[in-house]
Design a protein around this motif. Structure first.
Motif, PDB file in Angstrom:
ATOM      1  N   LEU A   1     -38.853  50.784 162.455  1.00 44.06           N
ATOM      2  CA  LEU A   1     -37.414  50.792 162.204  1.00 44.06           C
ATOM      3  C   LEU A   1     -36.819  49.392 162.330  1.00 44.06           C
ATOM      4  O   LEU A   1     -36.001  48.976 161.505  1.00 44.06           O
ATOM      5  CB  LEU A   1     -36.724  51.750 163.172  1.00 44.06           C
ATOM      6  CG  LEU A   1     -35.251  51.980 162.967  1.00 44.06           C
ATOM      7  CD1 LEU A   1     -35.003  52.638 161.618  1.00 44.06           C
ATOM      8  CD2 LEU A   1     -34.703  52.860 164.068  1.00 44.06           C
ATOM      9  N   ALA A   2     -37.244  48.646 163.329  1.00 42.85           N
ATOM     10  CA  ALA A   2     -36.770  47.265 163.500  1.00 42.85           C
ATOM     11  C   ALA A   2     -37.217  46.400 162.320  1.00 42.85           C
ATOM     12  O   ALA A   2     -36.447  45.567 161.830  1.00 42.85           O
ATOM     13  CB  ALA A   2     -37.290  46.677 164.804  1.00 42.85           C
ATOM     14  N   GLY A   3     -38.418  46.613 161.845  1.00 39.44           N
ATOM     15  CA  GLY A   3     -38.912  45.866 160.691  1.00 39.44           C
ATOM     16  C   GLY A   3     -38.155  46.189 159.416  1.00 39.44           C
ATOM     17  O   GLY A   3     -37.883  45.302 158.597  1.00 39.44           O
TER      18      GLY A   3
ATOM     19  N   ALA B   1     -36.045  43.631 157.187  1.00 36.80           N
ATOM     20  CA  ALA B   1     -36.326  43.488 155.754  1.00 36.80           C
ATOM     21  C   ALA B   1     -35.057  43.654 154.923  1.00 36.80           C
ATOM     22  O   ALA B   1     -34.850  42.919 153.945  1.00 36.80           O
ATOM     23  CB  ALA B   1     -37.375  44.513 155.323  1.00 36.80           C
ATOM     24  N   ILE B   2     -34.212  44.585 155.310  1.00 34.60           N
ATOM     25  CA  ILE B   2     -32.948  44.775 154.587  1.00 34.60           C
ATOM     26  C   ILE B   2     -32.073  43.530 154.717  1.00 34.60           C
ATOM     27  O   ILE B   2     -31.480  43.065 153.739  1.00 34.60           O
ATOM     28  CB  ILE B   2     -32.222  46.037 155.097  1.00 34.60           C
ATOM     29  CG1 ILE B   2     -32.998  47.287 154.673  1.00 34.60           C
ATOM     30  CG2 ILE B   2     -30.790  46.093 154.581  1.00 34.60           C
ATOM     31  CD1 ILE B   2     -32.499  48.567 155.321  1.00 34.60           C
ATOM     32  N   ILE B   3     -32.018  42.971 155.910  1.00 33.41           N
ATOM     33  CA  ILE B   3     -31.235  41.751 156.109  1.00 33.41           C
ATOM     34  C   ILE B   3     -31.815  40.603 155.279  1.00 33.41           C
ATOM     35  O   ILE B   3     -31.070  39.847 154.648  1.00 33.41           O
ATOM     36  CB  ILE B   3     -31.165  41.400 157.606  1.00 33.41           C
ATOM     37  CG1 ILE B   3     -30.262  42.398 158.308  1.00 33.41           C
ATOM     38  CG2 ILE B   3     -30.687  39.967 157.827  1.00 33.41           C
ATOM     39  CD1 ILE B   3     -30.228  42.281 159.795  1.00 33.41           C
ATOM     40  N   LEU B   4     -33.130  40.484 155.252  1.00 31.55           N
ATOM     41  CA  LEU B   4     -33.765  39.454 154.435  1.00 31.55           C
ATOM     42  C   LEU B   4     -33.387  39.615 152.969  1.00 31.55           C
ATOM     43  O   LEU B   4     -33.016  38.650 152.306  1.00 31.55           O
ATOM     44  CB  LEU B   4     -35.285  39.498 154.600  1.00 31.55           C
ATOM     45  CG  LEU B   4     -36.082  38.530 153.738  1.00 31.55           C
ATOM     46  CD1 LEU B   4     -35.804  37.090 154.141  1.00 31.55           C
ATOM     47  CD2 LEU B   4     -37.557  38.832 153.843  1.00 31.55           C
ATOM     48  N   ARG B   5     -33.470  40.831 152.487  1.00 32.40           N
ATOM     49  CA  ARG B   5     -33.168  41.089 151.066  1.00 32.40           C
ATOM     50  C   ARG B   5     -31.715  40.794 150.730  1.00 32.40           C
ATOM     51  O   ARG B   5     -31.405  40.217 149.694  1.00 32.40           O
ATOM     52  CB  ARG B   5     -33.519  42.543 150.740  1.00 32.40           C
ATOM     53  CG  ARG B   5     -33.245  42.979 149.323  1.00 32.40           C
ATOM     54  CD  ARG B   5     -34.236  42.348 148.362  1.00 32.40           C
ATOM     55  NE  ARG B   5     -33.975  42.746 147.005  1.00 32.40           N
ATOM     56  CZ  ARG B   5     -34.809  43.441 146.258  1.00 32.40           C
ATOM     57  NH1 ARG B   5     -35.965  43.807 146.743  1.00 32.40           N
ATOM     58  NH2 ARG B   5     -34.505  43.748 145.037  1.00 32.40           N
ATOM     59  N   LEU B   6     -30.815  41.187 151.628  1.00 34.50           N
ATOM     60  CA  LEU B   6     -29.387  40.997 151.353  1.00 34.50           C
ATOM     61  C   LEU B   6     -28.962  39.535 151.459  1.00 34.50           C
ATOM     62  O   LEU B   6     -28.056  39.100 150.736  1.00 34.50           O
ATOM     63  CB  LEU B   6     -28.555  41.852 152.311  1.00 34.50           C
ATOM     64  CG  LEU B   6     -28.664  43.359 152.138  1.00 34.50           C
ATOM     65  CD1 LEU B   6     -27.863  44.074 153.216  1.00 34.50           C
ATOM     66  CD2 LEU B   6     -28.206  43.784 150.748  1.00 34.50           C
ATOM     67  N   LEU B   7     -29.578  38.772 152.345  1.00 32.98           N
ATOM     68  CA  LEU B   7     -29.145  37.394 152.580  1.00 32.98           C
ATOM     69  C   LEU B   7     -29.965  36.342 151.833  1.00 32.98           C
ATOM     70  O   LEU B   7     -29.627  35.161 151.866  1.00 32.98           O
ATOM     71  CB  LEU B   7     -29.189  37.094 154.085  1.00 32.98           C
ATOM     72  CG  LEU B   7     -28.294  37.942 154.970  1.00 32.98           C
ATOM     73  CD1 LEU B   7     -28.435  37.513 156.415  1.00 32.98           C
ATOM     74  CD2 LEU B   7     -26.849  37.872 154.521  1.00 32.98           C
ATOM     75  N   TYR B   8     -31.029  36.762 151.165  1.00 31.32           N
ATOM     76  CA  TYR B   8     -31.939  35.815 150.517  1.00 31.32           C
ATOM     77  C   TYR B   8     -31.236  34.963 149.459  1.00 31.32           C
ATOM     78  O   TYR B   8     -31.330  33.738 149.479  1.00 31.32           O
ATOM     79  CB  TYR B   8     -33.118  36.569 149.899  1.00 31.32           C
ATOM     80  CG  TYR B   8     -34.169  35.677 149.293  1.00 31.32           C
ATOM     81  CD1 TYR B   8     -35.079  35.028 150.101  1.00 31.32           C
ATOM     82  CD2 TYR B   8     -34.245  35.491 147.920  1.00 31.32           C
ATOM     83  CE1 TYR B   8     -36.061  34.216 149.563  1.00 31.32           C
ATOM     84  CE2 TYR B   8     -35.220  34.683 147.371  1.00 31.32           C
ATOM     85  CZ  TYR B   8     -36.123  34.050 148.198  1.00 31.32           C
ATOM     86  OH  TYR B   8     -37.093  33.241 147.662  1.00 31.32           O
ATOM     87  N   HIS B   9     -30.551  35.595 148.540  1.00 29.61           N
ATOM     88  CA  HIS B   9     -29.922  34.841 147.456  1.00 29.61           C
ATOM     89  C   HIS B   9     -28.660  34.098 147.901  1.00 29.61           C
ATOM     90  O   HIS B   9     -28.479  32.939 147.518  1.00 29.61           O
ATOM     91  CB  HIS B   9     -29.657  35.740 146.254  1.00 29.61           C
ATOM     92  CG  HIS B   9     -30.927  36.188 145.591  1.00 29.61           C
ATOM     93  ND1 HIS B   9     -31.795  35.314 144.973  1.00 29.61           N
ATOM     94  CD2 HIS B   9     -31.487  37.412 145.475  1.00 29.61           C
ATOM     95  CE1 HIS B   9     -32.829  35.978 144.494  1.00 29.61           C
ATOM     96  NE2 HIS B   9     -32.674  37.259 144.787  1.00 29.61           N
ATOM     97  N   PRO B  10     -27.771  34.701 148.705  1.00 24.39           N
ATOM     98  CA  PRO B  10     -26.569  33.946 149.101  1.00 24.39           C
ATOM     99  C   PRO B  10     -26.847  32.778 150.057  1.00 24.39           C
ATOM    100  O   PRO B  10     -26.193  31.746 149.962  1.00 24.39           O
ATOM    101  CB  PRO B  10     -25.679  34.975 149.795  1.00 24.39           C
ATOM    102  CG  PRO B  10     -26.261  36.298 149.540  1.00 24.39           C
ATOM    103  CD  PRO B  10     -27.673  36.097 149.112  1.00 24.39           C
TER     104      PRO B  10
ATOM    105  N   LEU C   1     -32.683  34.631 160.132  1.00 27.78           N
ATOM    106  CA  LEU C   1     -31.765  35.694 160.561  1.00 27.78           C
ATOM    107  C   LEU C   1     -32.466  37.048 160.622  1.00 27.78           C
ATOM    108  O   LEU C   1     -32.243  37.833 161.550  1.00 27.78           O
ATOM    109  CB  LEU C   1     -30.551  35.759 159.631  1.00 27.78           C
ATOM    110  CG  LEU C   1     -29.556  34.627 159.791  1.00 27.78           C
ATOM    111  CD1 LEU C   1     -28.535  34.642 158.661  1.00 27.78           C
ATOM    112  CD2 LEU C   1     -28.860  34.723 161.131  1.00 27.78           C
ATOM    113  N   ALA C   2     -33.323  37.329 159.640  1.00 25.96           N
ATOM    114  CA  ALA C   2     -34.071  38.584 159.640  1.00 25.96           C
ATOM    115  C   ALA C   2     -35.037  38.644 160.819  1.00 25.96           C
ATOM    116  O   ALA C   2     -35.160  39.675 161.492  1.00 25.96           O
ATOM    117  CB  ALA C   2     -34.826  38.743 158.320  1.00 25.96           C
ATOM    118  N   LEU C   3     -35.720  37.537 161.089  1.00 21.55           N
ATOM    119  CA  LEU C   3     -36.647  37.475 162.219  1.00 21.55           C
ATOM    120  C   LEU C   3     -35.915  37.677 163.538  1.00 21.55           C
ATOM    121  O   LEU C   3     -36.359  38.470 164.382  1.00 21.55           O
ATOM    122  CB  LEU C   3     -37.382  36.134 162.224  1.00 21.55           C
ATOM    123  CG  LEU C   3     -38.295  35.888 163.419  1.00 21.55           C
ATOM    124  CD1 LEU C   3     -39.485  36.833 163.385  1.00 21.55           C
ATOM    125  CD2 LEU C   3     -38.752  34.448 163.437  1.00 21.55           C
ATOM    126  N   CYS C   4     -34.806  36.975 163.720  1.00 20.00           N
ATOM    127  CA  CYS C   4     -34.041  37.108 164.966  1.00 20.00           C
ATOM    128  C   CYS C   4     -33.514  38.524 165.151  1.00 20.00           C
ATOM    129  O   CYS C   4     -33.535  39.056 166.264  1.00 20.00           O
ATOM    130  CB  CYS C   4     -32.891  36.106 164.988  1.00 20.00           C
ATOM    131  SG  CYS C   4     -33.440  34.405 165.156  1.00 20.00           S
TER     132      CYS C   4
END
Length: 96
Positions: A46-48, A52-61, A70-73
Motif C-alpha cells: 500500500l505504501a508503494g 507510485a501514484i505520487i511519482l506518476r502525478l508529479l513526474y511531468h510538472p 518526493l515519492a521515496l520520502c
C-alpha cells in the motif's frame, strides 16, 4: 520511471511498480531467511502504491528528480509511521 517514459497506462503502471517493489522485498526476506513481510499484515504494498501514484502525478510538472525524491520520502514516511504507530492491515478470517 521507465514505465512512465514508455507511456504505460495508469493501471499497468501501478501493477508494474507494485510487482517491482513487492518482488524486491520478497527476495530480500528470502535471502535473509525470514518470513516475507508481504505475507504479514504490514502496510507494505500500500505504501508503494501511494508512492507510485505520487511519482506518476508529479513526474511531468516537477521533473524526474523531484518527483522521485518526493515519492521515496512519502513511501518511507508511510512505512515508518505505520511501523511506529503499529498500524496494520486487517487479517482475513477464513470461514472454514
Amino acid at each position: 520511471i521507465k514505465a512512465i517514459d514508455n507511456n504505460y497506462n495508469f493501471i499497468l503502471f501501478l501493477f508494474v511498480t507494485s510487482i517491482t517493489g513487492v518482488g524486491g522485498g520478497l527476495l530480500r526476506d528470502i535471502i535473509i531467511n525470514r518470513k516475507p513481510v508481504v505475507f504479514q499484515t504490514d502496510i507494505y504494498c500500500l505504501a508503494g502504491i501511494v508512492g507510485a501514484i505520487i511519482l506518476r502525478l508529479l513526474y511531468h510538472p516537477f521533473g524526474m528528480i523531484s518527483a522521485a525524491y518526493l515519492a521515496l520520502c512519502t513511501t518511507v514516511f508511510i512505512r515508518m509511521y505505520s511501523y511506529i504507530k503499529n498500524i496494520h492491515l486487517p487479517k482475513i478470517k477464513y470461514l472454514y
